[in-house]
Write a protein that holds these residues in place. Structure first.
Motif, PDB file in Angstrom:
ATOM      1  N   LEU A  27      28.506  34.082  39.768  1.00  0.00           N
ATOM      2  CA  LEU A  27      29.693  34.674  40.390  1.00  0.00           C
ATOM      3  C   LEU A  27      29.840  34.231  41.836  1.00  0.00           C
ATOM      4  O   LEU A  27      30.936  33.868  42.285  1.00  0.00           O
ATOM      5  N   LEU A  28      28.733  34.239  42.583  1.00  0.00           N
ATOM      6  CA  LEU A  28      28.807  33.790  43.977  1.00  0.00           C
ATOM      7  C   LEU A  28      29.192  32.316  44.062  1.00  0.00           C
ATOM      8  O   LEU A  28      29.978  31.910  44.927  1.00  0.00           O
ATOM      9  N   ARG A  29      28.662  31.496  43.170  1.00  0.00           N
ATOM     10  CA  ARG A  29      29.043  30.084  43.167  1.00  0.00           C
ATOM     11  C   ARG A  29      30.532  29.929  42.910  1.00  0.00           C
ATOM     12  O   ARG A  29      31.211  29.102  43.541  1.00  0.00           O
ATOM     13  N   LEU A  30      31.053  30.707  41.977  1.00  0.00           N
ATOM     14  CA  LEU A  30      32.487  30.645  41.680  1.00  0.00           C
ATOM     15  C   LEU A  30      33.308  31.038  42.900  1.00  0.00           C
ATOM     16  O   LEU A  30      34.293  30.365  43.239  1.00  0.00           O
ATOM     17  N   LEU A  31      32.913  32.098  43.585  1.00  0.00           N
ATOM     18  CA  LEU A  31      33.680  32.580  44.726  1.00  0.00           C
ATOM     19  C   LEU A  31      33.626  31.602  45.902  1.00  0.00           C
ATOM     20  O   LEU A  31      34.621  31.401  46.607  1.00  0.00           O
ATOM     21  N   ILE A  32      32.490  30.985  46.125  1.00  0.00           N
ATOM     22  CA  ILE A  32      32.375  30.005  47.212  1.00  0.00           C
ATOM     23  C   ILE A  32      33.180  28.747  46.877  1.00  0.00           C
ATOM     24  O   ILE A  32      33.876  28.192  47.736  1.00  0.00           O
ATOM     25  N   ALA A  33      33.114  28.309  45.622  1.00  0.00           N
ATOM     26  CA  ALA A  33      33.940  27.172  45.204  1.00  0.00           C
ATOM     27  C   ALA A  33      35.423  27.516  45.309  1.00  0.00           C
ATOM     28  O   ALA A  33      36.259  26.658  45.632  1.00  0.00           O
ATOM     29  N   THR A  34      35.748  28.782  45.076  1.00  0.00           N
ATOM     30  CA  THR A  34      37.129  29.239  45.213  1.00  0.00           C
ATOM     31  C   THR A  34      37.613  29.073  46.646  1.00  0.00           C
ATOM     32  O   THR A  34      38.739  28.626  46.884  1.00  0.00           O
ATOM     33  N   GLN A  35      36.777  29.439  47.604  1.00  0.00           N
ATOM     34  CA  GLN A  35      37.157  29.294  49.008  1.00  0.00           C
ATOM     35  C   GLN A  35      37.433  27.831  49.350  1.00  0.00           C
ATOM     36  O   GLN A  35      38.386  27.522  50.079  1.00  0.00           O
ATOM     37  N   LEU A  36      36.615  26.938  48.836  1.00  0.00           N
ATOM     38  CA  LEU A  36      36.837  25.509  49.048  1.00  0.00           C
ATOM     39  C   LEU A  36      38.184  25.088  48.471  1.00  0.00           C
ATOM     40  O   LEU A  36      38.993  24.431  49.149  1.00  0.00           O
ATOM     41  N   ALA A  37      38.469  25.482  47.228  1.00  0.00           N
ATOM     42  CA  ALA A  37      39.716  25.095  46.568  1.00  0.00           C
ATOM     43  C   ALA A  37      40.927  25.714  47.268  1.00  0.00           C
ATOM     44  O   ALA A  37      41.968  25.053  47.431  1.00  0.00           O
ATOM     45  N   ARG A  92      39.547  40.898  39.977  1.00  0.00           N
ATOM     46  CA  ARG A  92      40.222  39.960  39.081  1.00  0.00           C
ATOM     47  C   ARG A  92      41.753  40.054  39.127  1.00  0.00           C
ATOM     48  O   ARG A  92      42.416  39.037  39.359  1.00  0.00           O
ATOM     49  N   PRO A  93      42.370  41.232  38.933  1.00  0.00           N
ATOM     50  CA  PRO A  93      43.830  41.260  38.937  1.00  0.00           C
ATOM     51  C   PRO A  93      44.445  40.867  40.269  1.00  0.00           C
ATOM     52  O   PRO A  93      45.510  40.233  40.303  1.00  0.00           O
ATOM     53  N   VAL A  94      43.780  41.210  41.366  1.00  0.00           N
ATOM     54  CA  VAL A  94      44.330  40.883  42.684  1.00  0.00           C
ATOM     55  C   VAL A  94      44.239  39.382  42.949  1.00  0.00           C
ATOM     56  O   VAL A  94      45.177  38.763  43.459  1.00  0.00           O
ATOM     57  N   VAL A  95      43.108  38.772  42.600  1.00  0.00           N
ATOM     58  CA  VAL A  95      42.959  37.318  42.770  1.00  0.00           C
ATOM     59  C   VAL A  95      43.980  36.571  41.908  1.00  0.00           C
ATOM     60  O   VAL A  95      44.643  35.636  42.376  1.00  0.00           O
ATOM     61  N   LEU A  96      44.117  36.968  40.662  1.00  0.00           N
ATOM     62  CA  LEU A  96      45.051  36.279  39.769  1.00  0.00           C
ATOM     63  C   LEU A  96      46.488  36.440  40.240  1.00  0.00           C
ATOM     64  O   LEU A  96      47.271  35.468  40.211  1.00  0.00           O
ATOM     65  N   SER A 138      35.600  40.173  50.188  1.00  0.00           N
ATOM     66  CA  SER A 138      34.872  41.434  50.035  1.00  0.00           C
ATOM     67  C   SER A 138      33.838  41.348  48.924  1.00  0.00           C
ATOM     68  O   SER A 138      32.742  41.918  49.039  1.00  0.00           O
ATOM     69  N   GLU A 139      34.159  40.611  47.853  1.00  0.00           N
ATOM     70  CA  GLU A 139      33.179  40.493  46.773  1.00  0.00           C
ATOM     71  C   GLU A 139      32.022  39.579  47.173  1.00  0.00           C
ATOM     72  O   GLU A 139      30.866  39.829  46.799  1.00  0.00           O
ATOM     73  N   VAL A 140      32.305  38.522  47.944  1.00  0.00           N
ATOM     74  CA  VAL A 140      31.215  37.699  48.472  1.00  0.00           C
ATOM     75  C   VAL A 140      30.302  38.558  49.344  1.00  0.00           C
ATOM     76  O   VAL A 140      29.070  38.469  49.257  1.00  0.00           O
ATOM     77  N   LEU A 141      30.887  39.402  50.183  1.00  0.00           N
ATOM     78  CA  LEU A 141      30.096  40.290  51.025  1.00  0.00           C
ATOM     79  C   LEU A 141      29.228  41.221  50.181  1.00  0.00           C
ATOM     80  O   LEU A 141      28.023  41.385  50.437  1.00  0.00           O
ATOM     81  N   ARG A 142      29.833  41.844  49.173  1.00  0.00           N
ATOM     82  CA  ARG A 142      29.092  42.791  48.343  1.00  0.00           C
ATOM     83  C   ARG A 142      27.957  42.098  47.609  1.00  0.00           C
ATOM     84  O   ARG A 142      26.831  42.604  47.539  1.00  0.00           O
ATOM     85  N   PRO A 208      34.795  37.648  35.785  1.00  0.00           N
ATOM     86  CA  PRO A 208      34.590  38.766  34.851  1.00  0.00           C
ATOM     87  C   PRO A 208      35.698  39.810  34.931  1.00  0.00           C
ATOM     88  O   PRO A 208      36.277  40.043  36.005  1.00  0.00           O
ATOM     89  N   GLN A 209      35.981  40.435  33.799  1.00  0.00           N
ATOM     90  CA  GLN A 209      36.939  41.538  33.787  1.00  0.00           C
ATOM     91  C   GLN A 209      36.422  42.690  34.641  1.00  0.00           C
ATOM     92  O   GLN A 209      37.170  43.291  35.408  1.00  0.00           O
ATOM     93  N   ARG A 210      35.149  42.990  34.504  1.00  0.00           N
ATOM     94  CA  ARG A 210      34.513  44.035  35.302  1.00  0.00           C
ATOM     95  C   ARG A 210      33.238  43.470  35.916  1.00  0.00           C
ATOM     96  O   ARG A 210      32.410  42.895  35.213  1.00  0.00           O
ATOM     97  N   ILE A 211      33.110  43.624  37.216  1.00  0.00           N
ATOM     98  CA  ILE A 211      31.940  43.121  37.924  1.00  0.00           C
ATOM     99  C   ILE A 211      30.925  44.248  38.048  1.00  0.00           C
ATOM    100  O   ILE A 211      31.251  45.316  38.581  1.00  0.00           O
ATOM    101  N   PRO A 212      29.714  44.062  37.549  1.00  0.00           N
ATOM    102  CA  PRO A 212      28.704  45.137  37.601  1.00  0.00           C
ATOM    103  C   PRO A 212      28.481  45.627  39.032  1.00  0.00           C
ATOM    104  O   PRO A 212      28.373  44.827  39.965  1.00  0.00           O
ATOM    105  N   GLY A 213      28.440  46.956  39.165  1.00  0.00           N
ATOM    106  CA  GLY A 213      28.155  47.547  40.463  1.00  0.00           C
ATOM    107  C   GLY A 213      29.372  47.800  41.308  1.00  0.00           C
ATOM    108  O   GLY A 213      29.294  48.496  42.326  1.00  0.00           O
TER     109      GLY A 213
END
Length: 422
Positions: A27-37, A92-96, A138-142, A208-213
């Motif tokens: 998940l963190l890899r996806l979010l960091i790659a997202t920032q690049l894109a 997920r819904p906010v990013v999409l 915020s999710e990268v921070l969490r 993910p539809q729901r992120i654990p935690g």
């Protein structure tokens, strides 16, 4: 107040010298790659927007400035809205939704020819970022805090990698945009939209539809509680003052380069120097700071470096140097400003979870950007007046140096991450 338990620094730091990327969750890899894109797509378009508005569209200079200001407001000013939506509806819904709006905005801008249409497209582009950026940040921070709690290393290391990805995107994006601009601006916009189509598809498939935690929270009073959180507001003021100082990269520095060189031609090389420093040195600087400082001291050290950067130009300014020798103080300013940024930005972001109310990390992450943006908006006009006021050569730069120095005094006291290993 803080929903996340913070470990002792001595425990969190042990894996700090390992390579970070292989140890990250998917998940963190996806979010960091997202920032690049995100930044590749955005900066492929943004640097060429003013030229398109003033040239092909034929807008007056003041109207171009207004359009660019509206874009900044619709993005930075509304981060707090995006953050609140993340807390309520999830990542997920906010990013999409943000990706869909950015695609629509870029396509609209590529075909917009009337002033109202251009303004609407630019507002849509800005609001899209106000949705997906707080969600991702915020999710990268969490995730970074959770990783730290598990003994995976200081959270600042993850945030440094996140910053590097964004800076790399900001460097590559304009190169792609400049290449496509040989066709036309519409092609640039459509290419930016294609990048976000790819991001959207990747997140539909991988996020993910729901992120654990992560829990969704509702109920009134969150904003009132934020506004009563003095330590968080102090952090916002300090961070906003830092951003105001950093904004001189685009205000005071171009004027200084034009004075010593006769044009702004060397400016691109100075921007490239800053980007190269972040991409190559950010992680070592962050590790060095994690070994020696808590978050407050890291921010203070960065702010003092920025103060010295302004001081370098202030000391050299009365000599009136021009040519290659005259550029040396500007190079020193860029280097110190960038080093200061490397210390301040990850530490400020890493501090937010320690100050946020339970379940409100999105709101607080967005509020940090929005409040800081308001400080920059108010201070930039004053900075511009100061530079044009005809004061003695060193005075404007000395006054500008006072801003980051004062920000050290604004930093909140007694951070929760004060414990150091013996």
């Amino acid at each position: 107040m803080n929903q996340l338990t913070v470990p002792r620094r001595s425990e969190a730091r042990k894996p700090g010298r390992e390579r970070i990327w292989p140890t990250l969750s998917s998940l963190l890899r996806l979010l960091i790659a997202t920032q690049l894109a995100f930044n590749v797509g955005f900066y492929a378009v943004l640097p060429f927007l003013a030229g398109h508005l003033g040239g092909a569209i034929g807008l007056a200079g003041w109207l171009v400035g207004l359009v660019l200001g509206l874009r900044t407001f619709s993005q930075q000013g509304l981060f707090v809205v995006g953050g609140a939506l993340v807390d309520r509806y999830g990542v997920r819904p906010v990013v999409l939704a943000g990706c869909v709006l950015r695609i629509a905005g870029f396509c609209w801008l590529g075909y917009a020819e009337r002033t109202w249409s251009v303004i609407a497209a630019v507002l849509l582009i800005g609001f899209a970022a106000a949705l997906f950026s707080p969600a991702v940040e915020s999710e990268v921070l969490r995730q970074a805090v959770s990783r730290e709690e598990a003994g995976g290393g200081p959270r600042t290391g993850v945030l440094a990698l996140f910053s590097m990805a964004g800076q790399a995107g900001a460097f590559v994006g304009p190169l792609i945009g400049a290449l496509l601009l040989t066709v036309d601006f519409r092609t640039v916009c459509l290419a930016g939209a294609v990048v976000f189509v790819c991001v959207l598809a990747g997140h539909v498939w991988l996020l993910p539809q729901r992120i654990p935690g992560r829990t969704r929270v509702r109920g009134p009073g969150a904003v009132r509680a934020l506004l009563r959180n003095r330590r968080f507001l102090a952090l916002c003021c300090a961070y906003g003052t830092y951003l105001l100082a950093y904004n001189q990269f685009y205000l005071a520095l171009p004027a200084e380069v034009a004075r010593v060189w006769g044009s702004q031609a060397p400016l691109a090389w100075l921007f490239a120097l800053s980007s190269l420093m972040v991409v190559t040195v950010q992680l070592p600087v962050t590790r060095w700071a994690a070994d020696r400082f808590d978050l407050r001291r890291s921010m203070a050290a960065g702010l003092l470096l920025i103060t010295v950067g302004f001081g370098v130009v202030a000391v050299a300014r009365p000599a009136g140097w021009t040519g290659a020798g005259g550029l040396l103080p500007a190079v020193g300013f860029v280097a110190l400003l960038t080093l200061g940024q490397m210390l301040v930005a990850p530490a400020a972001r890493a501090w937010v979870p320690d100050l946020a109310d339970a379940g409100r990390l999105g709101l607080y992450t967005g509020a940090l950007s929005s409040m800081s943006g308001l400080i920059v908006l108010a201070g930039s006009a004053a900075s511009g007046y100061l530079l044009d006021a005809g004061l003695p050569p060193a005075v404007p730069w000395l006054v500008l140096a006072a801003f980051p120095a004062a920000a050290v005094m604004l930093l909140p006291r007694d951070p929760s991450r004060l414990e150091k290993s013996s």
